[in-house]
Each structure stands twice: as C-alpha cells, then as structure tokens.
Design a protein around this motif. Structure first.
Motif, mmCIF file in Angstrom:
data_model
loop_
_atom_site.group_PDB
_atom_site.id
_atom_site.type_symbol
_atom_site.label_atom_id
_atom_site.label_comp_id
_atom_site.label_asym_id
_atom_site.label_seq_id
_atom_site.Cartn_x
_atom_site.Cartn_y
_atom_site.Cartn_z
ATOM 1 N N LEU A 191 -1.167 -13.320 -1.481
ATOM 2 C CA LEU A 191 -0.775 -12.630 -2.707
ATOM 3 C C LEU A 191 -1.975 -11.951 -3.366
ATOM 4 O O LEU A 191 -1.857 -10.847 -3.909
ATOM 5 N N ARG A 192 -3.123 -12.589 -3.308
ATOM 6 C CA ARG A 192 -4.355 -11.968 -3.824
ATOM 7 C C ARG A 192 -4.673 -10.698 -3.043
ATOM 8 O O ARG A 192 -5.118 -9.698 -3.610
ATOM 9 N N GLU A 193 -4.433 -10.753 -1.745
ATOM 10 C CA GLU A 193 -4.706 -9.596 -0.891
ATOM 11 C C GLU A 193 -3.772 -8.439 -1.229
ATOM 12 O O GLU A 193 -4.176 -7.271 -1.220
ATOM 13 N N ILE A 194 -2.507 -8.756 -1.525
ATOM 14 C CA ILE A 194 -1.550 -7.721 -1.922
ATOM 15 C C ILE A 194 -2.008 -7.053 -3.215
ATOM 16 O O ILE A 194 -2.006 -5.824 -3.342
ATOM 17 N N ALA A 195 -2.403 -7.872 -4.192
ATOM 18 C CA ALA A 195 -2.863 -7.329 -5.477
ATOM 19 C C ALA A 195 -4.138 -6.500 -5.299
ATOM 20 O O ALA A 195 -4.270 -5.419 -5.875
ATOM 21 N N ALA A 196 -5.065 -6.996 -4.478
ATOM 22 C CA ALA A 196 -6.319 -6.274 -4.257
ATOM 23 C C ALA A 196 -6.071 -4.931 -3.577
ATOM 24 O O ALA A 196 -6.727 -3.936 -3.894
ATOM 25 N N ALA A 197 -5.112 -4.898 -2.638
ATOM 26 C CA ALA A 197 -4.812 -3.658 -1.906
ATOM 27 C C ALA A 197 -4.206 -2.593 -2.808
ATOM 28 O O ALA A 197 -4.257 -1.400 -2.487
ATOM 29 N N THR A 198 -3.653 -3.007 -3.956
ATOM 30 C CA THR A 198 -3.012 -2.065 -4.877
ATOM 31 C C THR A 198 -3.738 -1.990 -6.221
ATOM 32 O O THR A 198 -3.193 -1.466 -7.193
ATOM 33 N N GLU A 199 -4.954 -2.562 -6.277
ATOM 34 C CA GLU A 199 -5.768 -2.560 -7.497
ATOM 35 C C GLU A 199 -5.003 -3.126 -8.691
ATOM 36 O O GLU A 199 -5.156 -2.683 -9.825
ATOM 37 N N LYS A 233 0.833 -1.212 0.000
ATOM 38 C CA LYS A 233 0.000 0.000 0.000
ATOM 39 C C LYS A 233 0.867 1.262 0.000
ATOM 40 O O LYS A 233 0.562 2.246 -0.682
ATOM 41 N N GLU A 234 1.955 1.233 0.776
ATOM 42 C CA GLU A 234 2.859 2.393 0.837
ATOM 43 C C GLU A 234 3.487 2.662 -0.528
ATOM 44 O O GLU A 234 3.594 3.809 -0.960
ATOM 45 N N LEU A 235 3.912 1.604 -1.203
ATOM 46 C CA LEU A 235 4.514 1.744 -2.523
ATOM 47 C C LEU A 235 3.479 2.264 -3.522
ATOM 48 O O LEU A 235 3.759 3.182 -4.305
ATOM 49 N N TYR A 236 2.287 1.703 -3.468
ATOM 50 C CA TYR A 236 1.225 2.068 -4.415
ATOM 51 C C TYR A 236 0.800 3.524 -4.274
ATOM 52 O O TYR A 236 0.562 4.218 -5.268
ATOM 53 N N SER A 237 0.708 4.003 -3.046
ATOM 54 C CA SER A 237 0.199 5.359 -2.799
ATOM 55 C C SER A 237 1.277 6.431 -2.856
ATOM 56 O O SER A 237 0.989 7.614 -2.681
ATOM 57 N N SER A 238 2.522 6.047 -3.127
ATOM 58 C CA SER A 238 3.611 7.024 -3.215
ATOM 59 C C SER A 238 3.534 7.796 -4.529
ATOM 60 O O SER A 238 2.740 7.465 -5.415
ATOM 61 N N ASN A 239 4.370 8.815 -4.674
ATOM 62 C CA ASN A 239 4.363 9.620 -5.907
ATOM 63 C C ASN A 239 4.959 8.870 -7.093
ATOM 64 O O ASN A 239 4.991 9.379 -8.206
ATOM 65 N N ILE A 240 5.395 7.648 -6.853
ATOM 66 C CA ILE A 240 5.886 6.796 -7.953
ATOM 67 C C ILE A 240 4.703 6.323 -8.796
ATOM 68 O O ILE A 240 4.834 6.081 -9.994
ATOM 69 N N SER A 241 3.533 6.188 -8.152
ATOM 70 C CA SER A 241 2.287 5.763 -8.810
ATOM 71 C C SER A 241 2.466 4.506 -9.658
ATOM 72 O O SER A 241 2.115 4.497 -10.851
ATOM 73 N N PRO A 242 2.989 3.428 -9.082
ATOM 74 C CA PRO A 242 3.214 2.234 -9.904
ATOM 75 C C PRO A 242 1.953 1.397 -10.107
ATOM 76 O O PRO A 242 1.010 1.464 -9.319
#
Length: 464
Positions: A323-331, A297-306
């Motif tokens: 792993l599904r939960e990780i993907a779901a948390a980052t869309e 979530k931290e990586l996804y919401s950073s200004n890197i916008s990955p």
C-alpha cells in the motif's frame, strides 16, 4: 620313570608355534589399533580443517547489507514481518525463541561480520514504518490544496469537487477491532464524513472482493468482483445508506481491478474542471495478482488527474509495504490506522479540505489566505510519531536480544556487541529526527507553498 624324548620335543615344538602365532596376532592387533588411531586422528584433523574452511567460506559468503545513511533510505526500507510483535511480557518469551530460532547461529566463536549480519537480519524483521520527507511533502501538498502557488494543477481547486472511496470488502474485513467488525467501522466513518460534505460536492463508493468466498474455488469469481455501489453524485442519505448495505466482507482482494474500474468511474470528470480525490481503503495486500501498482499509475497519469491517498486499516507488514508503494507511485499520502477513531481522524482532514473548497467557491473563486505551516499539527505530530517508532523498535530489539542471550543463543561478548550496535544505530535515527525537526521549525513561519518548495529542493531534487 623313562621319559619319551621324542614326545617332549613335539610338545615343545607345538608350544613354540602357538606362542609365535599369538605374538603375531597381538602385534597385528596392536598395529591395527595404532593404524586406526592414526586414521581417526587424521580424520578428526581433516574434519577440523574442513570445519575451519567451511567457517571461513561461510564468513566470506556473508553479505551484510549496509544500514541506511539517510532518513530517506530508512523510510524506504520494507516494514518488518514482526514489527508489531509483543515482546515485553513473560508469556512472550517462548514465542520470541520460536519466531527467531532461524536467525544465523552465533552460539560459538564469531566474527564482527557475523554479528553485524545477525543484527541486520533481526532488524529487518522488526523494521518500523518510518515516514520520510517525501510522504510529509505529500501531506503538506494535500493540506495546501487550492493554493494557486502550487505548480501541480491537481492540487488547485476547480469548479467541482469529487471524492471516490474504493473500499476493501474481502473476507478479512470481517475481523473485529474493539468488538466491532472492521467493515462496520469503515462504513460508519465514511458515512460521517460524507454527511459533512458541502452540498455541491459529489461522492462515490466502489467496492472490491465482495463476491464469493476466500476459498480457492471462489478465487476467480471474487477476483473479478468490483462494483460502483454509489455512482459519483451529490450525497443522498437514504440512497447512500442503501448502497452501504449492499455489500459485506466476503472474498479475495482485487485492488488492481478496482483501481482500473475507478478510472472508468471518473472518466467524465476531467482534471481541468474537477478536483478529483480517490481514497483507497484496504486491510491487506492484493491477493489477485492484478498489478495494483501499475493500475494506480495508469489512473494517476490519466487526464482525470486525481489525488490518490491510501489508508491501511489494521494492516500487516506485507500489506503496508504494498500500500505504501501504491501511494508512493502516485505521490499520494499513505497512512496506517488501527481502529475506527484513527480512521475518522484521517477523514476529518478530508472534511477540512472540502470546507475550504466551499469557502473558495463562496468567495467567488478568489485566492484564500492560506495559513502558515502549523507547528502543532504538521511538525510536532510528525516528529512525535517518528520518535515513538524509533523508541519502540529500539526497545523491542533490546528485549529480544536479552531473551535470546538468556536462552544461550550467544555469549556475553556477542550480547554486549549487539546491544551496543542497537543503541548506536537508534541514536543515529534520533539525530536524524532532531535535524529534520529543526528544518521544519525553520519553515514554520513560511507559507505552505514555500515550505513545500524548500523541502522538495532539498530532499526530492537531490535524490533524482
């Protein structure tokens, strides 16, 4: 002969006393036996009453979880521990009886509630990895990357394209599939992918868990091991191959650490000028308790916008669920692949996207003519995959019930009830799939952006 009268009286007196005593003992013994019989009967009655009370109490305490009522709910259920278990062969019978021996006891007289509870517990263990509308929407977004109609800027092409692979190098990656080590398959697939990248695209590789061993004594070392073996840069075959040779399957699985370090790797590639894509490849659950979902979530919401996509490589049910939960948390997209060929297919989709980015650059960053939603790839493949999961789950549960019934785990009446319940439940799943297929085909002539919006309006907005 003269009879001694006094002696006769004495003998008769003694006999009377003896017979009286015996009669008392007999009556006492009889009374004691009768009392014991009464006590035993009372105890049995009390025990039976207690058993009835216990049964009633147990029935009252049963909490039967409801079956899903929508496909979204179905797809969010955790993958069952034995979802991939073999049940069809004669050799599997003993294993079935062993694995499911701890299911609730329904060998005696049972209520419908007890049977419902039994079925729900069995289903939990056999639950397949259904894919809901949200994951399909994320697929469509990824396939339409670069479309200016996308409101999420991370799915729009930028001047630069960067792809970072985060690769599991834990000890389990040494396991073999089709006589080839999983790690070797992952390396070969990634090498084939990067060799097709446009020259102006950049790629990087970060590994984790590649130090120490899987022993407890090495846990601290292994859980602190993550390394950027190929810095994010243009592809150089010799240097890239050397980077792949630097690591081999070794220790524990610090996914959270790797994701936090990936944020540092991409720090200089802000989302305003860079299309950043991260692929996490793992064959199991995080074993280092380093909060991988929070890190993602931290990586996804950073200004890197990955864009963060996750691939489970020959992964068990626990690993899939995390792993599904990780993907779901980052869309992002989550996919399970079982061998090298399936992994290569997933990376080929990334290759298609990279080629589209290059075409966008060559056309002077003009809007591309985006294709319509492709029925064969996006609809037929999805629907077929879900139907296969439904059929596998239904047939496996049918076989397990058949085996348990033959082993006298429950009577004919219970068997009939459970098989009927299984049939009706999976008929409902098929109806849901059929309905979703109609909706997707109705969107087949629209653009990706229109299809995504229509699906989001129906499935995402209504669940918030």
């Amino acid at each position: 002969m003269k009879i001694d009268t006094r002696k006769c009286y004495f003998i008769v007196f003694v006999l009377i006393i003896f017979l009286t005593a015996c009669n008392k003992d007999i009556n006492k013994s009889k009374n004691e036996d009768e009392e014991k019989e009464i006590q035993t009967s009372q105890q049995l009655d009390a025990k039976e009453d207690n058993n009835k009370n216990d049964t009633s109490e147990n029935q009252a305490n049963i909490d039967v979880e409801p079956l899903p009522t929508t496909y979204e709910e179905l797809a969010k259920l955790p993958v069952g521990e034995h979802y991939n278990m073999e049940v069809s062969g004669d050799d599997d019978v003993e294993n079935i009886l062993k694995v499911f021996s701890d299911l609730p006891n329904i060998s005696g007289k049972t209520t419908e509630k007890q049977l419902d509870y039994f079925y729900r517990e069995l289903l939990k263990r056999m639950q397949q990895n259904y894919e809901g509308p949200d994951n399909l929407i994320n697929r469509l977004k990824f396939e339409s990357i670069g479309d200016p109609d996308n409101t999420d800027s991370r799915y729009q092409f930028k001047d630069n394209l960067n792809v970072l692979f985060i690769i599991d190098a834990s000890g389990s990656m040494a396991q073999k599939i089709n006589n080839k080590e999983k790690m070797a398959s992952a390396k070969d697939s990634i090498l084939k992918f990067v060799s097709k990248l446009p020259k102006s695209a950049k790629v990087g590789i970060r590994v984790y868990g590649h130090k120490g061993t899987g022993s407890d004594s090495d846990k601290a070392l292994s859980c602190s091991s993550s390394e950027l073996v190929y810095s994010i840069s243009n592809f150089n075959e010799g240097e890239f191959q050397a980077a792949l040779n630097k690591f081999s399957p070794s220790g524990w699985t610090p996914i959270g650490l790797a994701l936090r370090e990936a944020k540092n790797d991409l720090a200089s590639f802000d989302g305003a000028n860079n299309t950043n894509i991260v692929y996490l490849v793992s064959d199991g659950i995080d074993t280092c308790e380093d909060q991988p979902i929070e890190a993602a979530k931290e990586l996804y919401s950073s200004n890197i916008s990955p864009i963060i996509n996750v691939i489970g490589f020959d992964v068990d049910s626990k690993g899939q669920n995390q792993l599904r939960e990780i993907a779901a948390a980052t869309e992002g997209i989550y996919d399970t692949v079982n061998d090298e060929s399936e992994l290569q297919k997933e990376l080929d989709k990334l290759s298609d996207m990279a080629e589209q980015w290059e075409e966008w650059l060559e056309q002077g960053k003009q809007q591309l003519d985006y294709k319509k939603v492709n029925n064969e790839l996006d609809i037929f493949t999805y629907i077929t995959r879900e139907e296969v999961k439904k059929t596998n789950e239904k047939l496996k549960i049918e076989l397990i019930l058949y085996r348990l019934h033959n082993a006298n785990h429950f009577n004919d009446e219970a068997y009939e009830y459970l098989t009927k319940m299984n049939t009706e439940y999976h008929q409902w799943i098929q109806e849901q799939i059929d309905q979703f297929e109609k909706e997707l085909k109705a969107l087949n002539e629209t653009s990706y952006s229109q299809a995504i919006k229509a699906l989001e309006d129906k499935y995402i907005t209504n669940t918030q």
